[in-house]
Motif scaffolding. Structure first.
Motif, PDB file in Angstrom:
ATOM      1  N   VAL A   1       0.823  -1.207   0.000  1.00 26.15           N
ATOM      2  CA  VAL A   1       0.000   0.000   0.000  1.00 26.15           C
ATOM      3  C   VAL A   1       0.855   1.255   0.000  1.00 26.15           C
ATOM      4  O   VAL A   1       0.479   2.278  -0.589  1.00 26.15           O
ATOM      5  N   TYR A   2       2.049   1.201   0.619  1.00 25.92           N
ATOM      6  CA  TYR A   2       2.879   2.403   0.704  1.00 25.92           C
ATOM      7  C   TYR A   2       3.531   2.734  -0.630  1.00 25.92           C
ATOM      8  O   TYR A   2       3.829   3.899  -0.894  1.00 25.92           O
ATOM      9  N   ARG A   3       3.722   1.728  -1.474  1.00 20.13           N
ATOM     10  CA  ARG A   3       4.188   2.006  -2.836  1.00 20.13           C
ATOM     11  C   ARG A   3       3.100   2.713  -3.621  1.00 20.13           C
ATOM     12  O   ARG A   3       3.376   3.626  -4.400  1.00 20.13           O
ATOM     13  N   SER A   4       1.864   2.288  -3.389  1.00 23.23           N
ATOM     14  CA  SER A   4       0.740   2.951  -4.050  1.00 23.23           C
ATOM     15  C   SER A   4       0.607   4.400  -3.592  1.00 23.23           C
ATOM     16  O   SER A   4       0.348   5.299  -4.394  1.00 23.23           O
ATOM     17  N   VAL A   5       0.802   4.623  -2.293  1.00 20.89           N
ATOM     18  CA  VAL A   5       0.730   5.987  -1.753  1.00 20.89           C
ATOM     19  C   VAL A   5       1.837   6.840  -2.344  1.00 20.89           C
ATOM     20  O   VAL A   5       1.612   7.975  -2.776  1.00 20.89           O
ATOM     21  N   ALA A   6       3.063   6.303  -2.375  1.00 19.40           N
ATOM     22  CA  ALA A   6       4.208   7.048  -2.902  1.00 19.40           C
ATOM     23  C   ALA A   6       4.046   7.370  -4.374  1.00 19.40           C
ATOM     24  O   ALA A   6       4.460   8.444  -4.848  1.00 19.40           O
ATOM     25  N   ASP A   7       3.407   6.465  -5.117  1.00 16.50           N
ATOM     26  CA  ASP A   7       3.191   6.677  -6.550  1.00 16.50           C
ATOM     27  C   ASP A   7       1.971   7.538  -6.843  1.00 16.50           C
ATOM     28  O   ASP A   7       1.696   7.858  -8.011  1.00 16.50           O
ATOM     29  N   GLY A   8       1.219   7.887  -5.795  1.00 23.61           N
ATOM     30  CA  GLY A   8       0.021   8.700  -5.984  1.00 23.61           C
ATOM     31  C   GLY A   8      -1.161   7.909  -6.494  1.00 23.61           C
ATOM     32  O   GLY A   8      -2.109   8.492  -7.044  1.00 23.61           O
ATOM     33  N   ASN A   9      -1.148   6.584  -6.307  1.00 17.07           N
ATOM     34  CA  ASN A   9      -2.213   5.726  -6.821  1.00 17.07           C
ATOM     35  C   ASN A   9      -3.193   5.268  -5.753  1.00 17.07           C
ATOM     36  O   ASN A   9      -4.057   4.436  -6.023  1.00 17.07           O
ATOM     37  N   ASP A  10      -3.041   5.794  -4.534  1.00 23.20           N
ATOM     38  CA  ASP A  10      -3.948   5.419  -3.449  1.00 23.20           C
ATOM     39  C   ASP A  10      -5.093   6.418  -3.393  1.00 23.20           C
ATOM     40  O   ASP A  10      -4.881   7.630  -3.416  1.00 23.20           O
ATOM     41  N   ASP A  11      -6.327   5.910  -3.337  1.00 23.82           N
ATOM     42  CA  ASP A  11      -7.506   6.782  -3.361  1.00 23.82           C
ATOM     43  C   ASP A  11      -7.722   7.522  -2.044  1.00 23.82           C
ATOM     44  O   ASP A  11      -8.466   8.498  -1.994  1.00 23.82           O
ATOM     45  N   TYR A  12      -7.084   7.065  -0.963  1.00 24.11           N
ATOM     46  CA  TYR A  12      -7.352   7.624   0.364  1.00 24.11           C
ATOM     47  C   TYR A  12      -6.182   8.429   0.915  1.00 24.11           C
ATOM     48  O   TYR A  12      -6.357   9.507   1.456  1.00 24.11           O
ATOM     49  N   ARG A  13      -4.961   7.909   0.758  1.00 30.07           N
ATOM     50  CA  ARG A  13      -3.787   8.537   1.352  1.00 30.07           C
ATOM     51  C   ARG A  13      -2.880   9.145   0.291  1.00 30.07           C
ATOM     52  O   ARG A  13      -2.842   8.678  -0.849  1.00 30.07           O
ATOM     53  N   SER A  14      -2.122  10.166   0.697  1.00 28.31           N
ATOM     54  CA  SER A  14      -1.145  10.788  -0.193  1.00 28.31           C
ATOM     55  C   SER A  14      -0.023  11.402   0.619  1.00 28.31           C
ATOM     56  O   SER A  14      -0.170  11.655   1.813  1.00 28.31           O
ATOM     57  N   ILE A  15       1.105  11.643  -0.048  1.00 29.53           N
ATOM     58  CA  ILE A  15       2.262  12.284   0.589  1.00 29.53           C
ATOM     59  C   ILE A  15       2.666  13.485  -0.252  1.00 29.53           C
ATOM     60  O   ILE A  15       2.951  13.356  -1.447  1.00 29.53           O
ATOM     61  N   GLY A  16       2.680  14.665   0.375  1.00 28.31           N
ATOM     62  CA  GLY A  16       3.156  15.871  -0.291  1.00 28.31           C
ATOM     63  C   GLY A  16       2.362  16.262  -1.511  1.00 28.31           C
ATOM     64  O   GLY A  16       2.908  16.851  -2.451  1.00 28.31           O
ATOM     65  N   GLU A  17       1.078  15.951  -1.535  1.00 30.00           N
ATOM     66  CA  GLU A  17       0.244  16.281  -2.686  1.00 30.00           C
ATOM     67  C   GLU A  17       0.183  17.794  -2.876  1.00 30.00           C
ATOM     68  O   GLU A  17      -0.104  18.546  -1.955  1.00 30.00           O
ATOM     69  N   GLY A  18       0.478  18.253  -4.098  1.00 33.68           N
ATOM     70  CA  GLY A  18       0.457  19.685  -4.381  1.00 33.68           C
ATOM     71  C   GLY A  18       1.758  20.386  -4.033  1.00 33.68           C
ATOM     72  O   GLY A  18       1.833  21.621  -4.073  1.00 33.68           O
ATOM     73  N   GLY A  19       2.804  19.620  -3.681  1.00 32.94           N
ATOM     74  CA  GLY A  19       4.085  20.201  -3.300  1.00 32.94           C
ATOM     75  C   GLY A  19       4.313  20.104  -1.803  1.00 32.94           C
ATOM     76  O   GLY A  19       3.402  20.391  -1.022  1.00 32.94           O
ATOM     77  N   ILE A  20       5.518  19.719  -1.423  1.00 28.34           N
ATOM     78  CA  ILE A  20       5.832  19.477  -0.012  1.00 28.34           C
ATOM     79  C   ILE A  20       5.615  20.723   0.835  1.00 28.34           C
ATOM     80  O   ILE A  20       4.981  20.682   1.893  1.00 28.34           O
ATOM     81  N   ILE A  21       6.139  21.871   0.362  1.00 25.06           N
ATOM     82  CA  ILE A  21       6.078  23.097   1.161  1.00 25.06           C
ATOM     83  C   ILE A  21       4.646  23.588   1.320  1.00 25.06           C
ATOM     84  O   ILE A  21       4.181  23.888   2.426  1.00 25.06           O
ATOM     85  N   SER A  22       3.926  23.668   0.191  1.00 20.58           N
ATOM     86  CA  SER A  22       2.538  24.149   0.253  1.00 20.58           C
ATOM     87  C   SER A  22       1.666  23.185   1.057  1.00 20.58           C
ATOM     88  O   SER A  22       0.772  23.616   1.795  1.00 20.58           O
ATOM     89  N   LYS A  23       1.955  21.894   0.924  1.00 19.48           N
ATOM     90  CA  LYS A  23       1.220  20.897   1.689  1.00 19.48           C
ATOM     91  C   LYS A  23       1.470  21.066   3.184  1.00 19.48           C
ATOM     92  O   LYS A  23       0.538  21.037   4.004  1.00 19.48           O
ATOM     93  N   ALA A  24       2.737  21.269   3.557  1.00 21.91           N
ATOM     94  CA  ALA A  24       3.101  21.437   4.961  1.00 21.91           C
ATOM     95  C   ALA A  24       2.443  22.675   5.556  1.00 21.91           C
ATOM     96  O   ALA A  24       1.924  22.640   6.675  1.00 21.91           O
ATOM     97  N   ILE A  25       2.450  23.764   4.812  1.00 14.58           N
ATOM     98  CA  ILE A  25       1.827  25.008   5.292  1.00 14.58           C
ATOM     99  C   ILE A  25       0.330  24.818   5.485  1.00 14.58           C
ATOM    100  O   ILE A  25      -0.249  25.232   6.495  1.00 14.58           O
ATOM    101  N   HIS A  26      -0.314  24.157   4.520  1.00  9.59           N
ATOM    102  CA  HIS A  26      -1.757  23.924   4.595  1.00  9.59           C
ATOM    103  C   HIS A  26      -2.106  23.065   5.806  1.00  9.59           C
ATOM    104  O   HIS A  26      -3.038  23.391   6.562  1.00  9.59           O
ATOM    105  N   GLU A  27      -1.377  21.961   5.987  1.00 12.36           N
ATOM    106  CA  GLU A  27      -1.673  21.070   7.110  1.00 12.36           C
ATOM    107  C   GLU A  27      -1.371  21.741   8.444  1.00 12.36           C
ATOM    108  O   GLU A  27      -2.107  21.553   9.424  1.00 12.36           O
ATOM    109  N   TYR A  28      -0.310  22.529   8.472  1.00 15.96           N
ATOM    110  CA  TYR A  28       0.031  23.227   9.706  1.00 15.96           C
ATOM    111  C   TYR A  28      -1.074  24.192  10.117  1.00 15.96           C
ATOM    112  O   TYR A  28      -1.533  24.178  11.269  1.00 15.96           O
ATOM    113  N   LEU A  29      -1.536  24.996   9.186  1.00 21.34           N
ATOM    114  CA  LEU A  29      -2.536  26.020   9.500  1.00 21.34           C
ATOM    115  C   LEU A  29      -3.914  25.435   9.763  1.00 21.34           C
ATOM    116  O   LEU A  29      -4.629  25.885  10.671  1.00 21.34           O
ATOM    117  N   ASN A  30      -4.293  24.430   9.005  1.00 20.73           N
ATOM    118  CA  ASN A  30      -5.678  23.961   9.036  1.00 20.73           C
ATOM    119  C   ASN A  30      -5.924  22.746   9.927  1.00 20.73           C
ATOM    120  O   ASN A  30      -7.075  22.478  10.284  1.00 20.73           O
TER     121      ASN A  30
END
Length: 492
Positions: free
Chosen positions: A222-251
């Motif tokens: 499942v983690y290969r699917s997440v890393a490849d962006g093929n998981d329907d539920y989970r993702s890592i750094g979607e939309g860019g690491i920095i922008s993603k981090a800022i969004h998650e931090y604030l919201n």
């Protein structure tokens, strides 16, 4: 005489812990199974087990826990009560067992944000991952507590195997605690090398266990699917690491990790203020100025979190940015406050270890999706640990005065538990009635559509209604309802 007093005190502690366990056991009996619990407790859970959770998750130990707990309410209640009591007891013992300290800890757990409580305590699937993981992690923290002493710790050789197992178990429950336990294991090894010029095979065993568990967890496809962006539920750094981090931090991180903890924030502020009053005259000019500024920020942050909670203001974009900036300043203020404390180096390092643990537990959440309140239970527990560690620093004369005030914590816990018994007792009765009603209507109804009534106090539950047909099928399977009957929740 002193030994006799110590034995009596120890006996009182054991009785207190036992009473807490029993009371919590009966409370946990009232928690209903909801949403994911229906899937885990039914055929879908067995199907996941039959493929060894392939392409589902690498939380192998956590998955086995939830499979067991969703099949027995007695087992669920026992494990829940044991872990919650265990968390309170471990923190109590780690912080020198102040009088009524366990009730202060318990009150902070009872009055955690509702969004956190319903996802990590009252919801079996959430509990199985997020509460068990920090409980087991605290066991290792308790095991290595003596590294902060002056003398070299003495370790038993037969600890090696249990510590290896514990290290592996702690990395097979939830991902951000997996990463934290590796950091924890490395920290303990390096700390003892620097301080005692010695490497303990027991610490190495725990480290090897964490590595083995981590490799096993992330070997799941499942983690290969997440890393490849093929998981329907989970993702890592979607939309860019920095922008993603800022969004998650604030919201998410700011509200769920800090602002919503208004009761804990106030307790931390009170403890810091009393500590400041006690130590300020011992400081030179610059530390005194820095301390005054930091204590002002800590109190202001606690006050603002309370005001925002009471006012129930929906944050606009400007307020979200303001909260984000205030949280950064608050964290810096805590760092400065700990730094200026006139303590011996071992105690100061221990305080920074606890605060650093909060950061390590939260950091991975900056780049993953989705995250929710339950992801912050571990950091919430560590903040309680930090507050209680500061609380334990008071001189004996202050402790005696506070002991009288801390008696109120017993009343606070009693009132809080009575409230929770009322809430979840009402829910339990209504849940039993609605299940029996659905079963009866499914057997006798001329219509193929049966309505599942909503439960009261839904804000204390994690999805007690049926969102869609997928969850309806899990609900029917779990309670043995005819698959051909359509079960729906009332329209809003």
């Amino acid at each position: 005489m002193n030994k006799l007093i110590d034995k009596k005190a120890q006996k009182r502690c054991i009785i207190t812990y036992a009473v807490i366990f029993v009371v919590l056991f009966f409370l946990c009996m009232l928690f209903p199974y909801t949403l994911d619990d229906w899937a885990w407790g039914g055929q879908r859970g067995l199907d996941r087990l039959s493929t060894w959770f392939d392409n589902y998750s690498g939380r192998y130990f956590g998955n086995l826990i939830v499979l067991a707990l969703t099949r027995s309410n007695l087992l669920k209640s026992f494990v829940m009560s044991f872990c919650i009591t265990g968390i309170a007891v471990l923190i109590h013992k780690l912080t020198e067992k102040q009088k009524n300290g366990v009730f202060i800890i318990l009150s902070l757990l009872i009055f955690m944000p509702v969004s956190l409580f319903r996802q990590t305590i009252a919801w079996t699937s959430g509990f199985a991952n997020y509460t068990t993981s920090i409980f087991l992690t605290l066991i290792y923290i308790y095991y290595v507590r003596n590294i902060y002493g002056e003398n070299k710790p003495k370790k038993a050789p037969f600890d090696i195997v249990p510590l290896f197992i514990l290290g592996a178990a702690n990395t097979l429950i939830v991902e951000h605690l997996t990463m934290y336990n590796i950091v924890l294991a490395v920290y303990v090894i390096l700390f003892t090398i620097i301080k005692f010029k010695k490497v303990y095979i027991q610490h190495i065993a725990y480290f090897i266990g964490t590595i083995a568990g981590t490799l096993l967890m992330f070997s799941n496809s499942v983690y290969r699917s997440v890393a490849d962006g093929n998981d329907d539920y989970r993702s890592i750094g979607e939309g860019g690491i920095i922008s993603k981090a800022i969004h998650e931090y604030l919201n998410t991180i700011v509200p769920d990790g800090f602002m919503n903890n208004f009761v804990l924030n106030i307790f931390i502020a009170v403890v810091c203020l009393i500590t400041w009053i006690k130590i300020k005259d011992k400081l030179s000019k610059l530390p005194k100025v820095l301390g005054a500024l930091s204590i002002a920020v800590i109190i202001a942050f606690a006050s603002s979190s309370l005001i925002i909670k009471i006012s129930a203001v929906t944050p606009l974009k400007l307020l979200t940015y303001a909260e984000g900036a205030a949280t950064i300043v608050y964290i810096l203020a805590l760092i400065v406050f700990l730094f200026i404390l006139p303590l011996e180096i071992n105690k100061k390092v221990k305080l920074f270890f606890i605060l650093g643990s909060v950061g390590c537990m939260i950091a991975p959440l900056l780049v993953v999706s989705p995250i929710s309140s339950r992801c912050f239970f571990a950091s919430y527990v560590m903040l309680i640990y930090l507050a209680m560690e500061l609380y334990s620093l008071f001189d004996e004369d202050i402790k005696e005065q506070l002991a009288k005030i801390s008696n109120a914590s017993v009343i606070v816990v009693a009132v809080g538990l009575l409230f929770l018994f009322y809430i979840y007792g009402t829910i339990a009765v209504n849940n039993q009635e609605r299940i029996e009603k659905v079963k009866k209507e499914a057997e006798t109804a001329t219509s193929e559509i049966v309505e599942l009534e909503s439960l009261p106090y839904k804000q204390y539950l994690w999805y007690s209604d049926i969102p869609n047909d997928y969850w309806a099928s899990n609900f029917k399977d779990y309670y043995g309802i005819d698959k051909n009957v359509k079960v729906v929740s009332p329209k809003k």
